[in-house]
Design a protein around this motif. Structure first.
Motif, mmCIF file in Angstrom:
data_model
loop_
_atom_site.group_PDB
_atom_site.id
_atom_site.type_symbol
_atom_site.label_atom_id
_atom_site.label_comp_id
_atom_site.label_asym_id
_atom_site.label_seq_id
_atom_site.Cartn_x
_atom_site.Cartn_y
_atom_site.Cartn_z
ATOM 1 N N GLY A 1 0.806 -1.212 0.000
ATOM 2 C CA GLY A 1 0.000 0.000 0.000
ATOM 3 C C GLY A 1 0.837 1.259 0.000
ATOM 4 N N PRO A 2 0.199 2.409 -0.138
ATOM 5 C CA PRO A 2 0.939 3.681 -0.092
ATOM 6 C C PRO A 2 1.628 3.859 1.256
ATOM 7 N N GLN A 3 2.897 4.206 1.227
ATOM 8 C CA GLN A 3 3.684 4.390 2.444
ATOM 9 C C GLN A 3 4.039 5.864 2.618
ATOM 10 N N GLY A 4 3.047 6.743 2.463
ATOM 11 C CA GLY A 4 3.276 8.174 2.576
ATOM 12 C C GLY A 4 3.776 8.597 3.940
ATOM 13 N N THR A 5 3.349 7.908 4.987
ATOM 14 C CA THR A 5 3.788 8.264 6.336
ATOM 15 C C THR A 5 5.278 8.010 6.511
ATOM 16 N N LEU A 6 5.776 6.908 5.960
ATOM 17 C CA LEU A 6 7.183 6.560 6.121
ATOM 18 C C LEU A 6 8.089 7.228 5.095
ATOM 19 N N GLY B 1 7.204 9.816 2.666
ATOM 20 C CA GLY B 1 6.777 11.080 2.072
ATOM 21 C C GLY B 1 5.471 10.935 1.318
ATOM 22 N N ARG B 2 4.809 12.046 1.106
ATOM 23 C CA ARG B 2 3.463 11.988 0.527
ATOM 24 C C ARG B 2 3.448 11.611 -0.945
ATOM 25 N N ASN B 3 4.573 11.641 -1.635
ATOM 26 C CA ASN B 3 4.606 11.257 -3.045
ATOM 27 C C ASN B 3 4.833 9.767 -3.254
ATOM 28 N N ALA B 4 4.967 8.997 -2.188
ATOM 29 C CA ALA B 4 5.115 7.546 -2.317
ATOM 30 C C ALA B 4 3.740 6.962 -2.626
ATOM 31 N N THR B 5 3.602 6.388 -3.811
ATOM 32 C CA THR B 5 2.282 5.940 -4.272
ATOM 33 C C THR B 5 2.058 4.442 -4.163
ATOM 34 N N ALA B 6 3.087 3.682 -3.880
ATOM 35 C CA ALA B 6 2.936 2.232 -3.844
ATOM 36 C C ALA B 6 3.635 1.666 -2.628
ATOM 37 N N GLY B 7 3.651 0.374 -2.538
ATOM 38 C CA GLY B 7 4.330 -0.289 -1.431
ATOM 39 C C GLY B 7 5.843 -0.231 -1.581
ATOM 40 N N VAL B 8 6.524 -0.841 -0.610
ATOM 41 C CA VAL B 8 7.979 -0.779 -0.567
ATOM 42 C C VAL B 8 8.520 -2.171 -0.273
ATOM 43 N N VAL B 9 9.652 -2.509 -0.901
ATOM 44 C CA VAL B 9 10.383 -3.727 -0.575
ATOM 45 C C VAL B 9 11.728 -3.296 -0.016
ATOM 46 N N ASN B 10 12.017 -3.636 1.239
ATOM 47 C CA ASN B 10 13.290 -3.330 1.883
ATOM 48 C C ASN B 10 14.105 -4.608 1.988
ATOM 49 N N MET B 11 15.350 -4.577 1.505
ATOM 50 C CA MET B 11 16.262 -5.701 1.667
ATOM 51 C C MET B 11 17.398 -5.264 2.573
ATOM 52 N N LEU B 12 17.613 -6.005 3.643
ATOM 53 C CA LEU B 12 18.636 -5.660 4.623
ATOM 54 C C LEU B 12 19.715 -6.736 4.636
ATOM 55 N N PRO B 13 20.966 -6.346 4.332
ATOM 56 C CA PRO B 13 22.054 -7.332 4.317
ATOM 57 C C PRO B 13 22.479 -7.710 5.731
ATOM 58 N N ASN B 14 23.166 -8.825 5.845
ATOM 59 C CA ASN B 14 23.726 -9.219 7.138
ATOM 60 C C ASN B 14 24.808 -8.226 7.544
ATOM 61 N N ASN B 15 24.829 -7.854 8.793
ATOM 62 C CA ASN B 15 25.861 -6.972 9.323
ATOM 63 C C ASN B 15 27.061 -7.789 9.787
ATOM 64 N N PRO B 16 28.236 -7.176 9.831
ATOM 65 C CA PRO B 16 29.397 -7.881 10.384
ATOM 66 C C PRO B 16 29.140 -8.296 11.833
ATOM 67 N N SER B 17 29.681 -9.423 12.220
ATOM 68 C CA SER B 17 29.498 -9.910 13.589
ATOM 69 C C SER B 17 30.858 -10.025 14.271
ATOM 70 N N ASP B 18 30.840 -10.401 15.528
ATOM 71 C CA ASP B 18 32.086 -10.505 16.298
ATOM 72 C C ASP B 18 32.694 -11.910 16.230
ATOM 73 N N ARG B 19 32.220 -12.746 15.300
ATOM 74 C CA ARG B 19 32.755 -14.096 15.124
ATOM 75 C C ARG B 19 33.400 -14.239 13.752
ATOM 76 N N PHE B 20 34.469 -15.013 13.677
ATOM 77 C CA PHE B 20 35.053 -15.350 12.378
ATOM 78 C C PHE B 20 34.181 -16.424 11.758
ATOM 79 N N GLU B 21 33.676 -16.164 10.555
ATOM 80 C CA GLU B 21 32.845 -17.152 9.889
ATOM 81 C C GLU B 21 32.951 -16.980 8.381
ATOM 82 N N GLY B 22 32.601 -18.033 7.672
ATOM 83 C CA GLY B 22 32.644 -17.997 6.218
ATOM 84 C C GLY B 22 31.686 -19.007 5.638
ATOM 85 N N MET B 23 31.391 -18.847 4.353
ATOM 86 C CA MET B 23 30.490 -19.748 3.656
ATOM 87 C C MET B 23 30.921 -19.785 2.198
ATOM 88 N N LEU B 24 30.909 -20.956 1.599
ATOM 89 C CA LEU B 24 31.251 -21.116 0.195
ATOM 90 C C LEU B 24 30.276 -22.106 -0.422
#
Length: 91
Positions: free
Chosen positions: A28-33, A35-58
């Motif tokens: 839906g319109p997300q004018g409150t979040l 601005g008033r010119n936002a006419t449709a919905g929004v898709v937010n993608m949030l990446p993983n943040n760095p952590s305090d552990r050593f880790e990896g993936m392959l």
């Protein structure tokens, strides 16, 4: 938006996203979040943040016609309050 940064010319379905923490869909319109010119919905993608552990993936993939794909991520804590996280893919 990606990590709270608007994508003005989005190619949402033409890009690849990896190492993503979550995807938020606001319908839906997300004018409150946004601005008033936002006419449709929004898709937010949030990446993983760095952590305090050593880790990896392959991850590797093999397909028809000699197709090969490798994607991965590494997280390296450098100090108690600073870490680096890098993700990438190769096709």
């Amino acid at each position: 938006s990606y990590n709270n940064t608007p994508l003005l010319r989005n190619r949402l379905f033409e890009q690849e996203y990896f190492d993503v923490e979550r995807v938020e869909v606001l319908r839906g319109p997300q004018g409150t979040l946004y601005g008033r010119n936002a006419t449709a919905g929004v898709v937010n993608m949030l990446p993983n943040n760095p952590s305090d552990r050593f880790e990896g993936m392959l991850k590797g993939e093999v397909g028809n016609y000699d197709t090969r794909r490798v994607s991965g991520m590494i997280n390296v804590p450098l100090t108690d309050s600073f870490a680096v996280r890098v993700a990438g893919a190769y096709t």
